[in-house]
Write an enzyme that holds these catalytic residues in place. Structure first.
Site, PDB file in Angstrom:
ATOM      1  N   SER A 101       0.850  -1.191   0.000  1.00 32.42           N
ATOM      2  CA  SER A 101       0.000   0.000   0.000  1.00 32.42           C
ATOM      3  C   SER A 101       0.884   1.238   0.000  1.00 32.42           C
ATOM      4  O   SER A 101       1.631   1.488   0.954  1.00 32.42           O
ATOM      5  CB  SER A 101      -0.899   0.002   1.238  1.00 32.42           C
ATOM      6  OG  SER A 101      -1.417   1.302   1.418  1.00 32.42           O
ATOM      7  N   HIS A 147      -1.026  -1.179  -4.410  1.00 29.39           N
ATOM      8  CA  HIS A 147      -2.325  -0.804  -3.839  1.00 29.39           C
ATOM      9  C   HIS A 147      -2.337   0.699  -3.585  1.00 29.39           C
ATOM     10  O   HIS A 147      -1.478   1.226  -2.877  1.00 29.39           O
ATOM     11  CB  HIS A 147      -2.526  -1.582  -2.544  1.00 29.39           C
ATOM     12  CG  HIS A 147      -3.859  -1.419  -1.906  1.00 29.39           C
ATOM     13  ND1 HIS A 147      -4.982  -2.118  -2.300  1.00 29.39           N
ATOM     14  CD2 HIS A 147      -4.262  -0.634  -0.876  1.00 29.39           C
ATOM     15  CE1 HIS A 147      -6.009  -1.783  -1.547  1.00 29.39           C
ATOM     16  NE2 HIS A 147      -5.607  -0.870  -0.656  1.00 29.39           N
ATOM     17  N   ASP A 181      -4.516   3.799  -2.138  1.00 29.20           N
ATOM     18  CA  ASP A 181      -5.655   4.135  -1.280  1.00 29.20           C
ATOM     19  C   ASP A 181      -6.160   5.539  -1.570  1.00 29.20           C
ATOM     20  O   ASP A 181      -5.481   6.527  -1.287  1.00 29.20           O
ATOM     21  CB  ASP A 181      -5.238   4.026   0.191  1.00 29.20           C
ATOM     22  CG  ASP A 181      -5.053   2.582   0.605  1.00 29.20           C
ATOM     23  OD1 ASP A 181      -6.005   1.798   0.447  1.00 29.20           O
ATOM     24  OD2 ASP A 181      -3.954   2.238   1.080  1.00 29.20           O
ATOM     25  N   MET A 209      -8.779   8.317  -0.669  1.00 28.08           N
ATOM     26  CA  MET A 209      -9.693   8.701   0.427  1.00 28.08           C
ATOM     27  C   MET A 209     -10.149  10.133   0.235  1.00 28.08           C
ATOM     28  O   MET A 209      -9.365  10.994  -0.170  1.00 28.08           O
ATOM     29  CB  MET A 209      -8.977   8.587   1.773  1.00 28.08           C
ATOM     30  CG  MET A 209      -8.370   7.221   2.039  1.00 28.08           C
ATOM     31  SD  MET A 209      -7.723   7.117   3.715  1.00 28.08           S
ATOM     32  CE  MET A 209      -6.833   5.547   3.627  1.00 28.08           C
ATOM     33  N   HIS A 237      -8.107   1.473  -4.506  1.00 26.14           N
ATOM     34  CA  HIS A 237      -9.103   1.191  -3.471  1.00 26.14           C
ATOM     35  C   HIS A 237      -9.830   2.508  -3.179  1.00 26.14           C
ATOM     36  O   HIS A 237      -9.268   3.391  -2.540  1.00 26.14           O
ATOM     37  CB  HIS A 237      -8.360   0.648  -2.240  1.00 26.14           C
ATOM     38  CG  HIS A 237      -9.217   0.400  -1.049  1.00 26.14           C
ATOM     39  ND1 HIS A 237      -8.693   0.153   0.203  1.00 26.14           N
ATOM     40  CD2 HIS A 237     -10.571   0.345  -0.896  1.00 26.14           C
ATOM     41  CE1 HIS A 237      -9.663  -0.038   1.065  1.00 26.14           C
ATOM     42  NE2 HIS A 237     -10.822   0.080   0.430  1.00 26.14           N
ATOM     43  N   MET A 292     -12.062   4.731  -1.327  1.00 32.13           N
ATOM     44  CA  MET A 292     -12.771   4.958  -0.056  1.00 32.13           C
ATOM     45  C   MET A 292     -13.401   6.339  -0.153  1.00 32.13           C
ATOM     46  O   MET A 292     -12.958   7.296   0.505  1.00 32.13           O
ATOM     47  CB  MET A 292     -11.777   4.842   1.112  1.00 32.13           C
ATOM     48  CG  MET A 292     -11.371   3.412   1.380  1.00 32.13           C
ATOM     49  SD  MET A 292      -9.843   3.302   2.358  1.00 32.13           S
ATOM     50  CE  MET A 292      -8.642   3.437   1.048  1.00 32.13           C
ATOM     51  N   MET A 322     -11.928  -5.775   4.228  1.00 31.19           N
ATOM     52  CA  MET A 322     -11.168  -4.885   5.121  1.00 31.19           C
ATOM     53  C   MET A 322     -10.966  -5.559   6.473  1.00 31.19           C
ATOM     54  O   MET A 322     -11.920  -6.029   7.093  1.00 31.19           O
ATOM     55  CB  MET A 322     -11.913  -3.563   5.340  1.00 31.19           C
ATOM     56  CG  MET A 322     -11.951  -2.632   4.131  1.00 31.19           C
ATOM     57  SD  MET A 322     -10.334  -2.251   3.425  1.00 31.19           S
ATOM     58  CE  MET A 322      -9.487  -1.492   4.818  1.00 31.19           C
ATOM     59  N   GLY A 362      -9.273   4.090   6.545  1.00 28.24           N
ATOM     60  CA  GLY A 362      -8.982   5.488   6.830  1.00 28.24           C
ATOM     61  C   GLY A 362      -7.516   5.755   7.102  1.00 28.24           C
ATOM     62  O   GLY A 362      -7.018   6.817   6.772  1.00 28.24           O
ATOM     63  N   PHE A 363      -6.840   4.789   7.677  1.00 25.59           N
ATOM     64  CA  PHE A 363      -5.454   5.013   8.085  1.00 25.59           C
ATOM     65  C   PHE A 363      -4.624   3.741   7.941  1.00 25.59           C
ATOM     66  O   PHE A 363      -5.150   2.641   8.106  1.00 25.59           O
ATOM     67  CB  PHE A 363      -5.392   5.470   9.545  1.00 25.59           C
ATOM     68  CG  PHE A 363      -6.245   6.672   9.818  1.00 25.59           C
ATOM     69  CD1 PHE A 363      -5.754   7.956   9.560  1.00 25.59           C
ATOM     70  CD2 PHE A 363      -7.549   6.526  10.283  1.00 25.59           C
ATOM     71  CE1 PHE A 363      -6.556   9.070   9.771  1.00 25.59           C
ATOM     72  CE2 PHE A 363      -8.359   7.633  10.497  1.00 25.59           C
ATOM     73  CZ  PHE A 363      -7.872   8.913  10.241  1.00 25.59           C
ATOM     74  N   ASP A 370      -7.036  -6.431   3.440  1.00 22.99           N
ATOM     75  CA  ASP A 370      -6.374  -5.136   3.586  1.00 22.99           C
ATOM     76  C   ASP A 370      -6.473  -4.610   5.010  1.00 22.99           C
ATOM     77  O   ASP A 370      -7.564  -4.359   5.517  1.00 22.99           O
ATOM     78  CB  ASP A 370      -7.069  -4.160   2.612  1.00 22.99           C
ATOM     79  CG  ASP A 370      -6.445  -2.773   2.590  1.00 22.99           C
ATOM     80  OD1 ASP A 370      -5.378  -2.578   3.203  1.00 22.99           O
ATOM     81  OD2 ASP A 370      -7.039  -1.892   1.944  1.00 22.99           O
ATOM     82  N   GLY A 371      -5.302  -4.445   5.643  1.00 23.16           N
ATOM     83  CA  GLY A 371      -5.252  -3.772   6.932  1.00 23.16           C
ATOM     84  C   GLY A 371      -4.635  -4.589   8.045  1.00 23.16           C
ATOM     85  O   GLY A 371      -5.100  -5.689   8.357  1.00 23.16           O
ATOM     86  N   GLY A 372      -3.534  -4.082   8.594  1.00 23.47           N
ATOM     87  CA  GLY A 372      -2.950  -4.709   9.780  1.00 23.47           C
ATOM     88  C   GLY A 372      -2.236  -6.021   9.518  1.00 23.47           C
ATOM     89  O   GLY A 372      -2.077  -6.839  10.428  1.00 23.47           O
ATOM     90  N   GLY A 375       0.926  -2.219   4.111  1.00 25.04           N
ATOM     91  CA  GLY A 375       1.472  -0.865   4.031  1.00 25.04           C
ATOM     92  C   GLY A 375       2.634  -0.683   4.966  1.00 25.04           C
ATOM     93  O   GLY A 375       3.804  -0.693   4.556  1.00 25.04           O
TER      94      GLY A 375
HETATM   95  C1  DX5 Z   1      -6.609   1.548   5.201  1.00 30.38           C
HETATM   96  C2  DX5 Z   1      -6.080   1.278   3.830  1.00 30.38           C
HETATM   97  C3  DX5 Z   1      -4.999   0.276   3.795  1.00 30.38           C
HETATM   98  C4  DX5 Z   1      -3.761   0.671   4.558  1.00 30.38           C
HETATM   99  C5  DX5 Z   1      -3.033  -0.582   4.948  1.00 30.38           C
HETATM  100  O1  DX5 Z   1      -7.719   2.353   5.114  1.00 30.38           O
HETATM  101  O2  DX5 Z   1      -7.122   0.799   2.994  1.00 30.38           O
HETATM  102  O3  DX5 Z   1      -4.676  -0.101   2.461  1.00 30.38           O
HETATM  103  O4  DX5 Z   1      -2.902   1.504   3.834  1.00 30.38           O
HETATM  104  O5  DX5 Z   1      -1.970  -0.235   5.782  1.00 30.38           O
HETATM  105  P1  DX5 Z   1      -1.416  -1.229   6.904  1.00 30.38           P
HETATM  106  O6  DX5 Z   1      -0.881  -2.422   6.184  1.00 30.38           O
HETATM  107  O7  DX5 Z   1      -0.343  -0.412   7.555  1.00 30.38           O
HETATM  108  O8  DX5 Z   1      -2.543  -1.577   7.812  1.00 30.38           O
HETATM  109 ZN    ZN Z   2      -6.562  -0.076   1.042  1.00 27.74          ZN
END
Ligand code: DX5
Ligand code: ZN
Length: 220
Positions: A7, A32, A34, A36, A65, A67, A136, A141-142, A174-176, A196
């Site tokens: 990401s 990827h 993002d 937003m 992606h 959002m 997700m 968002g972050f 996606d995420g964490g 990310g």
């Molecule tokens: C969150 C994004 C993710 C984010 C993933 O809203 O959609 O793509 O960048 O980042 P990590 O891998 O750090 O959770």
């Molecule tokens: Zn994403």
């Protein structure tokens, strides 16, 4: 088989070209991106001009992606800007079938994204039209948030739903995601794994991708 999709949200934006080369060297096949809007999610990031610029310097698959509110107004624009994959949140689009069809007509793969608290049942009527589902595993968002554990079970149930219907829909998560959980995520059925902070947070993105690819195959 699974793919790592770094990401770019966690990349150094002043050195985007170098960051992209590094993750490619490490074996990443998807980028990827993002997008937003500060409305669907509380953060504002990047948009069409950045996707157009990236398209000029890489042959990697670009995965946008979205959002954003009213994704139907912009989804095709991202395909035209060079995205190979465009995902739209089901929570943001009452006309998601139309949006998905328009993305596919524009020549990109169309995905349905679902938030952690959104049940798989919302996919019932749209799954057969989607090229992929973006599950997700944090609230969007972050970057840098913690993986929400029960999403693992959701991925397995989605995998079963896809098999029951005889579809070839891919599952993206996606995420964490990091070295501590990627093995079970891949074993659960995810084929595209977004990362990310685990890729760009440590100063050696190429090696981080290599480690994730290696660790991800441990249980499969
Ligand atoms: C969150 C994004 C993710 C984010 C993933 O809203 O959609 O793509 O960048 O980042 P990590 O891998 O750090 O959770
Ligand atoms: Zn994403």
């Amino acid at each position: 088989m699974f793919e790592i999709a770094p990401s770019l949200l966690s990349a150094d934006f002043t050195r985007l070209g170098e960051e992209i080369s590094a993750v490619r060297d490490g074996g990443a096949t998807v980028l990827h991106v993002d997008v937003m809007d500060g409305r669907f999610v509380p953060n504002i990031t990047i948009g069409l001009p950045v996707v157009r610029s990236i398209r000029k310097i890489t042959d990697l698959v670009i995965d946008t992606h979205l959002m954003i509110e009213e994704p139907g107004r912009y989804a095709v624009e991202f395909a035209k800007a060079g995205a190979n994959m465009v995902s739209v949140h089901v929570e943001a689009d009452p006309h998601i079938h139309r949006t998905i069809e328009s993305v596919r007509a524009a020549g990109a793969r169309a995905g349905v994204a679902i938030n952690p608290a959104t049940p798989l049942s919302v996919l019932d009527e749209i799954l057969n039209y989607a090229d992929f589902v973006l599950v997700m595993s944090v609230n969007p968002g972050f970057g840098g948030q913690s993986f929400i554990g029960p999403v693992l079970n959701k991925v397995s149930r989605l995998d079963q739903m896809i098999k029951d219907r005889g579809l070839s829909t891919k599952i993206e998560i996606d995420g964490g995601i990091d070295l501590s959980n990627i093995s079970e995520i891949v074993a659960g059925g995810a084929q595209i794994v977004v990362a990310g902070s685990a890729v760009f947070g440590g100063g050696d993105p190429a090696n981080a991708v290599r480690s994730l690819l290696e660790k991800g195959t441990e249980w499969v």
